[in-house]
Design a protein around this motif. Structure first.
Motif, mmCIF file in Angstrom:
data_model
loop_
_atom_site.group_PDB
_atom_site.id
_atom_site.type_symbol
_atom_site.label_atom_id
_atom_site.label_comp_id
_atom_site.label_asym_id
_atom_site.label_seq_id
_atom_site.Cartn_x
_atom_site.Cartn_y
_atom_site.Cartn_z
ATOM 1 N N ASP A 26 35.170 19.330 49.784
ATOM 2 C CA ASP A 26 35.134 19.030 51.211
ATOM 3 C C ASP A 26 34.297 20.110 51.889
ATOM 4 O O ASP A 26 34.649 21.296 51.844
ATOM 5 N N SER A 72 33.382 12.335 56.238
ATOM 6 C CA SER A 72 34.834 12.257 56.393
ATOM 7 C C SER A 72 35.288 12.524 57.821
ATOM 8 O O SER A 72 36.366 12.089 58.220
ATOM 9 N N THR A 109 32.616 14.580 52.137
ATOM 10 C CA THR A 109 33.357 14.733 50.885
ATOM 11 C C THR A 109 32.438 14.351 49.730
ATOM 12 O O THR A 109 31.875 13.250 49.721
#
Length: 241
Positions: A56, A97, A125
């Motif tokens: 992430d 995301s 992501t």
């Protein structure tokens, strides 16, 4: 003219009256005897090295106006995405995301808070199908301008099959325990009456890391452990039956 007489069958009426008066009896329902049981839980866990990883990461920018912050952020994230493509990561394996654009207020100022700027953020992501590339991908992201790293999530692609193996082992563990109890109590173990799985195994949490420590940081993938717990109720009967 002779009138024709019709005979009326009053048998059903007589039966109904007899039932109402208690002259006839209906067999009582058979009494159900409760089944004696033993309730135990079984546990099992399996471990496997992860073969998938998710990273992430994102870019945050600040500017005087919302438009400037947004444009600067778009340009920075564009460089990050180009770097991912250049590293051979397919577009299907990275996904936006979160997007945000928020005003920034002057701290410690009396009266109504005045907007002094805007902060734009864009997070993505990235899925890696080769876990040995985690460290190099993090270096790539930082070099391309990513200044936020949420963490790493290691996963096992064959988790369903591994969990099925663990479920079989958990049932065997429950039977083992039930047989010990049955032997100690002087009874015979019968068939299972009910089986339930206690909770569903969830995904592994992100391993958090600070963006400042990302570059050339060593990454240990370790092993992922999957655990299953089942509750089984076994029927029991007197020994010898």
């Amino acid at each position: 003219m002779r009138l024709r007489q019709t005979r009326i069958d009053r048998t059903p009426l007589r039966v109904a009256l007899a039932l109402a008066a208690g002259l006839l009896s209906v067999p009582a329902l058979a009494q159900v005897t409760p089944v004696a049981t033993i309730s135990v839980s079984g546990e099992a866990q399996v471990s496997a090295p992860p073969d998938l990883a998710e990273i992430d990461a994102g870019v945050s920018t600040e500017a005087k106006t919302a438009r400037e912050a947004s444009e600067a952020n778009n340009a920075a994230m564009g460089r990050v995405l180009l770097a991912l493509k250049g590293a051979g990561i397919e577009e299907k394996d990275f996904q936006t995301s979160r997007l945000s654009l928020q005003p920034q207020y002057a701290p410690n100022r009396a009266g109504p808070n005045a907007v002094v700027g805007y902060r734009a953020a864009n997070r993505v992501t990235i899925k890696l199908r080769d876990v040995t590339k985690v460290a190099s991908t993090i270096d790539l992201l930082v070099a391309a301008g990513a200044n936020e790293l949420g963490g790493i999530n290691f996963m096992v692609s064959s988790a369903s099959k591994l969990l099925d193996d663990a479920r079989e082992q958990a049932i065997a563990d429950a039977r083992r325990k039930a047989e010990i109890y049955a032997k100690a109590a002087g009874v015979t173990l019968g068939p299972p009456v009910s089986i339930s799985e206690e909770g569903a195994p969830g995904p592994a949490p992100f391993r958090k890391m600070a963006a400042g420590m990302a570059a050339s940081a060593p990454v240990a993938q370790g092993e992922e452990t999957l655990q299953v717990t089942v509750s089984v109720v076994w029927a029991i009967k007197p020994a010898g039956q």
